[in-house]
Scaffold this motif. Structure first.
Motif, PDB file in Angstrom:
ATOM      1  N   ARG A 162       0.832  -1.200   0.000  1.00  0.00           N
ATOM      2  CA  ARG A 162       0.000   0.000   0.000  1.00  0.00           C
ATOM      3  C   ARG A 162       0.871   1.257   0.000  1.00  0.00           C
ATOM      4  O   ARG A 162       0.630   2.192  -0.763  1.00  0.00           O
ATOM      5  CB  ARG A 162      -0.923  -0.022   1.206  1.00  0.00           C
TER       6      ARG A 162
ATOM      7  N   ARG B  31      -6.786  -2.075 -11.023  1.00  0.00           N
ATOM      8  CA  ARG B  31      -5.950  -3.015 -10.253  1.00  0.00           C
ATOM      9  C   ARG B  31      -5.473  -2.395  -8.950  1.00  0.00           C
ATOM     10  O   ARG B  31      -5.443  -3.050  -7.914  1.00  0.00           O
ATOM     11  CB  ARG B  31      -4.730  -3.446 -11.059  1.00  0.00           C
TER      12      ARG B  31
ATOM     13  N   ASN C 164      -6.892   0.078  -7.289  1.00  0.00           N
ATOM     14  CA  ASN C 164      -8.040   0.234  -6.389  1.00  0.00           C
ATOM     15  C   ASN C 164      -8.380  -1.071  -5.692  1.00  0.00           C
ATOM     16  O   ASN C 164      -8.678  -1.083  -4.503  1.00  0.00           O
ATOM     17  CB  ASN C 164      -9.249   0.767  -7.159  1.00  0.00           C
ATOM     18  N   GLU C 165      -8.319  -2.167  -6.433  1.00  0.00           N
ATOM     19  CA  GLU C 165      -8.585  -3.487  -5.841  1.00  0.00           C
ATOM     20  C   GLU C 165      -7.547  -3.805  -4.766  1.00  0.00           C
ATOM     21  O   GLU C 165      -7.887  -4.264  -3.673  1.00  0.00           O
ATOM     22  CB  GLU C 165      -8.549  -4.582  -6.910  1.00  0.00           C
ATOM     23  N   LEU C 166      -6.298  -3.557  -5.075  1.00  0.00           N
ATOM     24  CA  LEU C 166      -5.211  -3.855  -4.150  1.00  0.00           C
ATOM     25  C   LEU C 166      -5.301  -2.979  -2.897  1.00  0.00           C
ATOM     26  O   LEU C 166      -5.161  -3.466  -1.782  1.00  0.00           O
ATOM     27  CB  LEU C 166      -3.875  -3.626  -4.855  1.00  0.00           C
TER      28      LEU C 166
ATOM     29  N   ALA D 104      -8.010  -1.527  -1.699  1.00  0.00           N
ATOM     30  CA  ALA D 104      -9.203  -1.919  -0.950  1.00  0.00           C
ATOM     31  C   ALA D 104      -8.957  -3.210  -0.175  1.00  0.00           C
ATOM     32  O   ALA D 104      -9.391  -3.344   0.976  1.00  0.00           O
ATOM     33  CB  ALA D 104     -10.387  -2.089  -1.892  1.00  0.00           C
ATOM     34  N   LYS D 105      -8.251  -4.149  -0.784  1.00  0.00           N
ATOM     35  CA  LYS D 105      -7.952  -5.423  -0.132  1.00  0.00           C
ATOM     36  C   LYS D 105      -7.114  -5.196   1.122  1.00  0.00           C
ATOM     37  O   LYS D 105      -7.400  -5.726   2.177  1.00  0.00           O
ATOM     38  CB  LYS D 105      -7.214  -6.346  -1.108  1.00  0.00           C
ATOM     39  N   HIS D 106      -6.094  -4.370   1.014  1.00  0.00           N
ATOM     40  CA  HIS D 106      -5.244  -4.092   2.168  1.00  0.00           C
ATOM     41  C   HIS D 106      -5.984  -3.289   3.218  1.00  0.00           C
ATOM     42  O   HIS D 106      -5.802  -3.491   4.398  1.00  0.00           O
ATOM     43  CB  HIS D 106      -3.967  -3.350   1.733  1.00  0.00           C
ATOM     44  N   ARG D 107      -6.843  -2.383   2.803  1.00  0.00           N
ATOM     45  CA  ARG D 107      -7.617  -1.575   3.733  1.00  0.00           C
ATOM     46  C   ARG D 107      -8.552  -2.471   4.536  1.00  0.00           C
ATOM     47  O   ARG D 107      -8.663  -2.347   5.736  1.00  0.00           O
ATOM     48  CB  ARG D 107      -8.418  -0.526   2.956  1.00  0.00           C
ATOM     49  N   THR D 108      -9.209  -3.421   3.855  1.00  0.00           N
ATOM     50  CA  THR D 108     -10.133  -4.333   4.505  1.00  0.00           C
ATOM     51  C   THR D 108      -9.403  -5.210   5.509  1.00  0.00           C
ATOM     52  O   THR D 108      -9.879  -5.409   6.627  1.00  0.00           O
ATOM     53  CB  THR D 108     -10.844  -5.226   3.451  1.00  0.00           C
ATOM     54  N   LYS D 109      -8.248  -5.728   5.136  1.00  0.00           N
ATOM     55  CA  LYS D 109      -7.455  -6.566   6.040  1.00  0.00           C
ATOM     56  C   LYS D 109      -7.088  -5.798   7.300  1.00  0.00           C
ATOM     57  O   LYS D 109      -7.233  -6.280   8.414  1.00  0.00           O
ATOM     58  CB  LYS D 109      -6.167  -7.006   5.334  1.00  0.00           C
TER      59      LYS D 109
ATOM     60  N   THR E 184     -10.146  -5.063   9.546  1.00  0.00           N
ATOM     61  CA  THR E 184     -10.563  -6.259  10.240  1.00  0.00           C
ATOM     62  C   THR E 184      -9.635  -6.567  11.411  1.00  0.00           C
ATOM     63  O   THR E 184     -10.075  -6.905  12.498  1.00  0.00           O
ATOM     64  CB  THR E 184     -10.585  -7.472   9.275  1.00  0.00           C
TER      65      THR E 184
END
Length: 71
Positions: free
Chosen positions: A9, A53, A55-57, A59-64, A67
């Protein structure tokens, strides 16, 4: 060439900032992060904006992280 590994990120956000600065050449930005020019352009456009790509990456790190901090 490697893809975005490690502190993904942060690296991606730094690359986006570097790309938004017209004084930086895309080939130099790619070399700085050890990725190919085509990989850089797959994630960041010429103005430093994230592509799908990225944005997906991001968002994935943000979600992790969200959580993990809620646990």
């Amino acid at each position: 060439m490697q893809c975005w590994t490690g502190k993904t990120r942060k690296k991606l956000k730094t690359a986006m900032a570097m790309m938004s600065d017209r004084d930086n050449a895309a080939c130099d930005v790619a070399a700085e992060f050890g990725v190919s020019l085509s990989t850089l352009y797959a994630y960041v456009d010429v103005k430093g904006n994230p592509r799908a790509r990225a944005n997906e990456l991001l968002a994935k790190h943000r979600t992790k992280r969200d959580t993990t901090s809620q646990a």
